[in-house]
Design an enzyme around this catalytic site. Structure first.
Site, PDB file in Angstrom:
ATOM      1  N   SER A   1     -54.010 -41.397  15.590  1.00 53.69           N
ATOM      2  CA  SER A   1     -54.130 -40.807  16.926  1.00 53.69           C
ATOM      3  C   SER A   1     -52.977 -41.237  17.835  1.00 53.69           C
ATOM      4  CB  SER A   1     -55.449 -41.217  17.574  1.00 53.69           C
ATOM      5  OG  SER A   1     -56.528 -40.946  16.709  1.00 53.69           O
TER       6      SER A   1
HETATM    7  N1  SAH Z   1     -58.821 -43.832  13.828  1.00 47.47           N
HETATM    8  C1  SAH Z   1     -57.737 -43.368  12.996  1.00 47.47           C
HETATM    9  C2  SAH Z   1     -57.505 -41.895  13.181  1.00 47.47           C
HETATM   10  C3  SAH Z   1     -57.807 -41.203  11.923  1.00 47.47           C
HETATM   11  S1  SAH Z   1     -57.811 -39.428  11.930  1.00 47.47           S
HETATM   12  C4  SAH Z   1     -56.494 -44.179  13.210  1.00 47.47           C
HETATM   13  O1  SAH Z   1     -56.454 -45.003  14.119  1.00 47.47           O
HETATM   14  O2  SAH Z   1     -55.536 -44.027  12.441  1.00 47.47           O
HETATM   15  C5  SAH Z   1     -59.489 -39.120  11.523  1.00 47.47           C
HETATM   16  C6  SAH Z   1     -59.985 -39.654  10.220  1.00 47.47           C
HETATM   17  O3  SAH Z   1     -61.348 -39.260  10.112  1.00 47.47           O
HETATM   18  C7  SAH Z   1     -59.289 -39.094   8.993  1.00 47.47           C
HETATM   19  O4  SAH Z   1     -58.778 -40.145   8.228  1.00 47.47           O
HETATM   20  C8  SAH Z   1     -60.399 -38.351   8.242  1.00 47.47           C
HETATM   21  O5  SAH Z   1     -60.294 -38.442   6.837  1.00 47.47           O
HETATM   22  C9  SAH Z   1     -61.634 -39.061   8.755  1.00 47.47           C
HETATM   23  N2  SAH Z   1     -62.888 -38.320   8.664  1.00 47.47           N
HETATM   24  C10 SAH Z   1     -63.110 -37.005   8.889  1.00 47.47           C
HETATM   25  N3  SAH Z   1     -64.406 -36.703   8.723  1.00 47.47           N
HETATM   26  C11 SAH Z   1     -65.041 -37.868   8.392  1.00 47.47           C
HETATM   27  C12 SAH Z   1     -66.407 -38.225   8.106  1.00 47.47           C
HETATM   28  N4  SAH Z   1     -67.397 -37.326   8.127  1.00 47.47           N
HETATM   29  N5  SAH Z   1     -66.680 -39.514   7.815  1.00 47.47           N
HETATM   30  C13 SAH Z   1     -65.697 -40.446   7.764  1.00 47.47           C
HETATM   31  N6  SAH Z   1     -64.397 -40.171   8.029  1.00 47.47           N
HETATM   32  C14 SAH Z   1     -64.069 -38.904   8.350  1.00 47.47           C
END
Ligand code: SAH
Length: 211
Positions: free
Chosen positions: A52
């Site tokens: 993000s």
């Molecule tokens: N917080 C992260 C941002 C990741 S982007 C950071 O600081 O880098 C969002 C993430 O959510 C992705 O890696 C995606 O694979 C995950 N995601 C999407 N749907 C999900 C679900 N139902 N359960 C767990 N993870 C999920």
């Protein structure tokens, strides 16, 4: 980054500003030059996902109003950056990621980072769209992927007084929703503004997207 992207846009919590200023963001985007790591935008990581934008991480962290020792659930570990920020703010973090390879590299990265924070992060693989009932009630829940609506299961897993921060809306753009449980049967909610996240894929998310 702290002055131009965070302070200028209204991030006030001194602890959040301090932690964001000291967290080495380049560690979370291997292969990209450090100069790009601090750009004012989300950046690509593996499995077609993103880390993000710094402002979003700061704002979500601020909205959670972390107190030392708080037990926080994060849905969407991704690079592990948001989890590292929350843990360094004093939270004990359980973070769920649906992509096993991302979860594994986040674990390794967080262990390599060391420090007070990394020991208090538990990364798990699975669908976090229904939360983690076994660990409930949580002192805060943050979802870092966009949901079509606010999952009831997540409201139910909040401790009284705790907040859920979650992007909600269509695939292209969402509202950053804040849900506060003010009593056993009382929830308030408001929008903190527009945002853009990758989709929450799962039972209480976008269930029609290819897994
Ligand atoms: N917080 C992260 C941002 C990741 S982007 C950071 O600081 O880098 C969002 C993430 O959510 C992705 O890696 C995606 O694979 C995950 N995601 C999407 N749907 C999900 C679900 N139902 N359960 C767990 N993870 C999920």
């Amino acid at each position: 980054m702290v002055a131009q992207q965070l302070r200028r846009r209204g991030i006030r919590d001194p602890r959040v500003l301090e932690v964001m200023g000291s967290m080495p963001r380049e560690v979370f985007v291997p292969g990209l030059p450090a100069s790009v790591a601090y750009d004012d935008r989300a950046l690509p990581i593996d499995s077609g996902q993103t880390i993000s934008q710094p402002y979003m991480v700061a704002r979500m962290s601020e909205l959670l109003e972390i107190q030392p020792g708080d037990r926080i659930l994060e849905v969407g570990t991704g690079s592990g950056y948001q989890a590292a920020v929350l843990a360094t703010l004093g939270a004990r973090v359980t973070s769920i990621e649906r992509h096993a390879d991302l979860a594994e590299s986040a674990r390794e990265r967080l262990a390599g980072l060391g420090g007070e924070g990394s020991a208090s992060i538990d990364v798990r693989v699975g669908d976090g769209s229904l939360g983690e009932p076994e660990g409930a009630p949580w002192d805060g829940i943050v979802v870092t992927a966009g949901a079509p609506s606010i999952p009831d299961a997540l409201r139910e897993q909040l401790a009284v007084g705790a907040r859920l921060v979650i992007p909600v809306g269509p695939r292209e753009q969402q509202e950053l929703m804040v849900v506060e449980r003010s009593g056993p049967n009382d929830w308030g909610e408001w929008s903190d503004g527009a945002c853009v996240f990758v989709p929450l894929v799962g039972e209480a998310g976008w269930s029609d997207i290819e897994r």
